[in-house]
Design a protein around this motif. Structure first.
Motif, PDB file in Angstrom:
ATOM      1  N   GLU A   2      -5.820  -2.336  17.476  1.00  0.00           N
ATOM      2  CA  GLU A   2      -4.909  -1.252  17.120  1.00  0.00           C
ATOM      3  C   GLU A   2      -4.412  -1.134  15.677  1.00  0.00           C
ATOM      4  OE1 GLU A   2      -2.346   1.091  18.736  1.00  0.00           O
ATOM      5  OE2 GLU A   2      -2.350   0.360  20.798  1.00  0.00           O
ATOM      6  N   PRO A   3      -3.883  -2.193  15.064  1.00  0.00           N
ATOM      7  CA  PRO A   3      -3.111  -1.951  13.823  1.00  0.00           C
ATOM      8  C   PRO A   3      -3.974  -1.505  12.644  1.00  0.00           C
ATOM      9  CG  PRO A   3      -3.280  -4.295  14.259  1.00  0.00           C
ATOM     10  CD  PRO A   3      -4.000  -3.624  15.366  1.00  0.00           C
ATOM     11  N   VAL A   4      -4.498  -0.300  12.772  1.00  0.00           N
ATOM     12  CA  VAL A   4      -5.447   0.238  11.796  1.00  0.00           C
ATOM     13  C   VAL A   4      -4.801   0.436  10.426  1.00  0.00           C
ATOM     14  CG1 VAL A   4      -7.046   2.119  11.342  1.00  0.00           C
ATOM     15  CG2 VAL A   4      -6.517   1.492  13.681  1.00  0.00           C
ATOM     16  N   LEU A   5      -3.566   0.922  10.423  1.00  0.00           N
ATOM     17  CA  LEU A   5      -2.923   1.195   9.137  1.00  0.00           C
ATOM     18  C   LEU A   5      -2.653  -0.106   8.380  1.00  0.00           C
ATOM     19  CD1 LEU A   5      -0.439   4.042  10.109  1.00  0.00           C
ATOM     20  CD2 LEU A   5      -2.714   4.223   9.092  1.00  0.00           C
ATOM     21  N   GLY A   7      -4.349  -2.764   8.689  1.00  0.00           N
ATOM     22  CA  GLY A   7      -5.659  -3.188   8.223  1.00  0.00           C
ATOM     23  C   GLY A   7      -6.072  -2.455   6.952  1.00  0.00           C
ATOM     24  N   ALA A   8      -5.797  -1.151   6.911  1.00  0.00           N
ATOM     25  CA  ALA A   8      -6.173  -0.358   5.736  1.00  0.00           C
ATOM     26  C   ALA A   8      -5.433  -0.834   4.486  1.00  0.00           C
ATOM     27  CB  ALA A   8      -5.896   1.127   6.000  1.00  0.00           C
ATOM     28  N   THR A  10      -4.198  -3.742   4.016  1.00  0.00           N
ATOM     29  CA  THR A  10      -4.694  -5.085   3.704  1.00  0.00           C
ATOM     30  C   THR A  10      -5.980  -5.007   2.880  1.00  0.00           C
ATOM     31  OG1 THR A  10      -3.710  -5.906   5.748  1.00  0.00           O
ATOM     32  CG2 THR A  10      -5.393  -7.282   4.729  1.00  0.00           C
ATOM     33  N   ILE A  11      -6.843  -4.056   3.216  1.00  0.00           N
ATOM     34  CA  ILE A  11      -8.073  -3.890   2.430  1.00  0.00           C
ATOM     35  C   ILE A  11      -7.736  -3.454   0.998  1.00  0.00           C
ATOM     36  CG2 ILE A  11     -10.189  -2.525   2.204  1.00  0.00           C
ATOM     37  CD1 ILE A  11     -10.345  -2.544   5.267  1.00  0.00           C
ATOM     38  N   TRP A  66       2.529  -7.894   7.792  1.00  0.00           N
ATOM     39  CA  TRP A  66       1.997  -7.896   9.161  1.00  0.00           C
ATOM     40  C   TRP A  66       3.081  -8.199  10.198  1.00  0.00           C
ATOM     41  CZ3 TRP A  66      -2.649  -6.748  11.644  1.00  0.00           C
ATOM     42  CH2 TRP A  66      -3.665  -6.280  10.807  1.00  0.00           C
TER      43      TRP A  66
END
Ligand SMILES: N[C@@H](CCC(=O)N[C@@H](CS)C(=O)NCC(=O)O)C(=O)O
Ligand SMILES: N[C@@H](CCC(=O)N[C@@H](CS)C(=O)NCC(=O)O)C(=O)O
Ligand SMILES: N[C@@H](CCC(=O)N[C@@H](CS)C(=O)NCC(=O)O)C(=O)O
Lengths: 144, 144, 144
Positions: A2-5, A7-8, A10-11, A66
């Motif tokens: 789930e935590p796509v945002l 993750g984004a 973080t990239i 996070w």
């Protein structure tokens, strides 16, 4: 998953650190500071320390973002994250120019980091009271 | 979101690192060591290195505690985590006083870190055998 | 708890970092460089910097591997992870021997890290379009 945002962001953070590392590599060439040396002209030292300082705070930042994102609010944490990364870019460029140039962005980043840690603590407190005390603190506050 | 206790110890860890950073900033003022310099009087050097060493191990510690907590036992890992953070505080204060002062807390922290890595490995082994070999190693051991 | 393979590679990474730290401790004894000093003979400096550089990249590596593993493909990320750790071992040994010895493994590790960041970005993009745009990019690509 789930935590796509989170993750984004973080990239983005990884890309920023890669950029800082490349700048140190260029500065090593420009000012002729060969590994394993880490000091040279003041110009080199500032670039080197700017990257070192950002690297040192990277794990703290990722961890705080996070925890705040998972336990408190994902969107808010990601906004904080993007602001922090923007501040770090200013820090890196400012520090590369002069030691004084690092100060304003540093204070900015420190404030964001404290806010993320604060949101983390709040989120943990809320989750804790729900999970272990079976109490929803938000409802109690709303009732009061 | 579940691992509240791991989250709580992680916030403690963040606060401790923030405290160490602030001590370096105070030491920079007290002993007049302006960035980008990182060396000065032996007193400053010890405070500076104490924070640097704790920062260097922070990601290892967080990683080991979370893997042990998620795959083995959350409560146990958090107890280990709190002990580690306590040891790091002693390390920082000890190292700030004298190079010898860092040794006893360092051995203590190293032991805890090894224990966390050991629990991580055990947890991964158990999960692995359950997930991929369809075998519950704990039951087998209990039967033996 | 699921991502067992990622956990396993992470434990490998922790063991590798522990090994690097122990090498610095041995080098401190061998070349008589007592804390808080961090420089001495060129031999010591190389070992010291090799560990410092690996430590600096450890959080970037762990973060990239986990995001790639959770959002893109666990098995692939773990293969990347093992290759990266192998490359870092070569980096450490190469750098300990001569500054030139660090270069080939460094390029190798950098490539792997970029690949992990790329997979992370791809995974996030796919998850994002599924979650927020209700579109499965993989299906669209397959149709095209
Ligand atoms: N902290 C690094 C950042 C950039 C980097 O990763 N550089 C590579 C290629 S020059 C390296 O092997 N650095 C040697 C070192 O960190 O001692 C540095 O000082 O160079
Ligand atoms: N490692 C840092 C820890 C404390 C810190 O973050 N200091 C800020 C404000 S003095 C900074 O910009 N340090 C510059 C640097 O790390 O080179 C230091 O040596 O100063
Ligand atoms: N970066 C560390 C890696 C190994 C380590 O953790 N050493 C312990 C025992 S000698 C320590 O307290 N080092 C002091 C320091 O890092 O300043 C070092 O330079 O020593």
């Amino acid at each position: 998953m789930e935590p796509v945002l989170l993750g984004a962001v973080t990239i983005l953070a990884l890309l920023e650190q890669a950029y800082f590392s490349l700048q140190v590599i260029y500065a090593r060439r420009k000012y002729s500071v060969s590994p394993p040396n880490t000091t040279g002209s003041p110009e080199f030292n500032r670039v080197y320390r700017a990257q070192a300082n950002c690297s040192e705070y990277f794990p703290l930042f990722i961890t705080a973002m996070w925890i705040a994102g998972m336990f408190f609010n994902e969107g808010l944490s990601c906004v904080g994250g993007v602001l922090y990364l923007f501040g770090r870019l200013q820090y890196f460029w400012g520090y590369s120019t002069s030691p004084q140039g690092r100060l304003a962005p540093l204070y900015f980043c420190a404030k964001i980091l404290w806010a993320l840690i604060g949101c983390s603590a709040l989120g943990i407190l809320l989750s804790f009271s729900k999970l272990y005390l079976d109490t929803d603190l938000l409802l109690i506050t709303a009732d009061a």
